[in-house]
Design an enzyme around this catalytic site. Structure first.
Site, mmCIF file in Angstrom:
data_model
loop_
_atom_site.group_PDB
_atom_site.id
_atom_site.type_symbol
_atom_site.label_atom_id
_atom_site.label_comp_id
_atom_site.label_asym_id
_atom_site.label_seq_id
_atom_site.Cartn_x
_atom_site.Cartn_y
_atom_site.Cartn_z
ATOM 1 N N SER A 104 3.465 -36.408 39.325
ATOM 2 C CA SER A 104 3.245 -37.044 37.804
ATOM 3 C C SER A 104 4.576 -37.897 37.674
ATOM 4 C CB SER A 104 3.631 -35.547 36.792
ATOM 5 O OG SER A 104 3.445 -36.159 35.391
ATOM 6 N N HIS A 108 9.757 -45.296 31.310
ATOM 7 C CA HIS A 108 10.238 -46.007 30.331
ATOM 8 C C HIS A 108 11.144 -47.193 30.588
ATOM 9 C CE1 HIS A 108 8.142 -43.378 27.766
ATOM 10 N NE2 HIS A 108 8.726 -42.162 28.379
ATOM 11 N N HIS A 118 2.249 -44.448 32.930
ATOM 12 C CA HIS A 118 1.925 -43.166 33.359
ATOM 13 C C HIS A 118 1.095 -42.894 34.527
ATOM 14 C CE1 HIS A 118 -0.944 -39.711 32.815
ATOM 15 N NE2 HIS A 118 0.082 -39.093 33.021
ATOM 16 N N ASN A 120 -0.474 -39.844 37.124
ATOM 17 C CA ASN A 120 -0.650 -38.611 37.503
ATOM 18 C C ASN A 120 -1.989 -38.212 38.446
ATOM 19 O OD1 ASN A 120 -2.389 -35.731 36.621
ATOM 20 N ND2 ASN A 120 -0.233 -35.273 37.304
ATOM 21 N N HIS A 181 -4.119 -38.544 14.965
ATOM 22 C CA HIS A 181 -3.369 -38.493 13.623
ATOM 23 C C HIS A 181 -2.905 -40.016 13.432
ATOM 24 C CE1 HIS A 181 0.082 -37.486 16.396
ATOM 25 N NE2 HIS A 181 0.641 -38.510 15.492
ATOM 26 N N GLY A 263 4.610 -21.663 33.030
ATOM 27 C CA GLY A 263 6.249 -21.085 33.771
ATOM 28 C C GLY A 263 6.910 -22.128 34.435
ATOM 29 N N ASN A 265 9.054 -25.823 35.210
ATOM 30 C CA ASN A 265 10.530 -26.318 34.940
ATOM 31 C C ASN A 265 10.550 -26.995 33.547
ATOM 32 O OD1 ASN A 265 12.655 -28.475 35.341
ATOM 33 N ND2 ASN A 265 13.447 -26.661 35.980
#
Length: 280
Positions: A104, A108, A118, A120, A181, A263, A265
């Site tokens: 991933s 910026h 981006h 991935n 939105h 779970g 990091n």
């Protein structure tokens, strides 16, 4: 460490080698700009809710003159999904055991003329096995030349495998990388795919070519724009655009939710957030 079968190991090895190639390319750009910035690599481990080892990963971050903040993460995790989350994952509704490995990346950039990006790609196994991923360009100040070339390179990678891939995966990206939105897309698109599971070897080869295509095109775009002058107005536009990027990743992004629910990091999961952002 969790035990890997032949397919799982092959995918993991590829994602880690792609990480190495991308990081080397980005460090070379920093060197060209007169910067000594390099990636810092931070390994992390995950414990499965069962108490068994749950794999882990390596968080790679660089903050430099060209890349204001870039994260390139790899992870290989496995175990059992907890609770109702299993029902939302392909093939895990009846058996919650899972495996996932992938890369991933989010960059910026310091110069608003250089698009953020981006990328991935991932391989997951439940009762099903599939590949997913994609790449999308996110410019605060769009240039038609960059957009067209980015899409052309991804289209060529897709067309080498299936002429239906690009139109389907471009449309999927347009639908996925959208901020409901705000009623806007978060960038100028790219490709997005998931649940690719017809032929493991062919799907793996395609996923590798997506990574190679990204490594081909993005450094070229960075070098084209990183020396352009900019002022306060361009920087303000960049910071406000980053606010929208942050909104998408915190509210809608599947990868963020997957990492939190399994779970992972926290710093690695949230490495996609920009170092600075603004809202009007």
């Amino acid at each position: 460490m969790i035990e890997l079968d032949e397919q799982q190991q092959a995918a993991r090895t590829w994602f880690e080698s792609l990480r190495d190639a991308i990081c080397a390319a980005f460090e070379a750009i920093e060197a060209e700009a007169g910067s000594d910035a390099r990636f810092e690599y931070i390994p992390w481990d995950r414990a499965d809710p069962s108490g068994e080892p749950g794999g882990g990963g390596v968080r790679g971050v660089m903050k430099g003159k060209v890349f204001e903040k870039v994260g390139v993460n790899v992870s290989t995790v496995g175990g059992t999904f907890e609770g109702e989350f299993a029902k939302s994952i392909h093939g895990a509704g009846e058996d919650p055991k899972f495996f996932a490995t992938g890369i991933s990346l989010v960059a910026h950039m310091a110069n608003p003329h250089v698009p953020a990006v981006h990328m991935n790609t991932r391989f997951l196994a439940t009762t099903r096995r599939w590949f997913g991923g994609g790449a999308d360009l996110n410019p605060p100040l769009p240039y038609a030349e960059d957009t067209e070339e980015f899409h052309a390179v991804l289209k060529a990678a897709c067309d080498a495998h299936d002429p239906e891939h690009y139109p389907r995966f471009r449309k999927w990206a347009d639908e996925y990388f959208y901020i409901p939105h705000r009623k806007v897309h978060r960038g100028v698109g790219g490709i997005f795919y998931d649940h690719l599971e017809k032929d493991w070897a062919a799907d793996f080869a395609f996923t590798q070519d997506v990574g190679r295509a990204f490594l081909d095109i993005y450094p070229r775009i960075v070098r084209r724009r990183m020396g352009l002058p900019f002022g306060e107005a361009e920087r303000r536009q960049q910071l406000e655009w980053r606010g929208r990027y942050a909104e998408f990743n915190l509210i809608y992004d599947r990868g963020t939710l997957f990492g939190l629910k399994t779970g992972g990091n926290i710093d690695a999961i949230l490495m996609s957030l920009p170092p600075m952002a603004a809202w009007s």
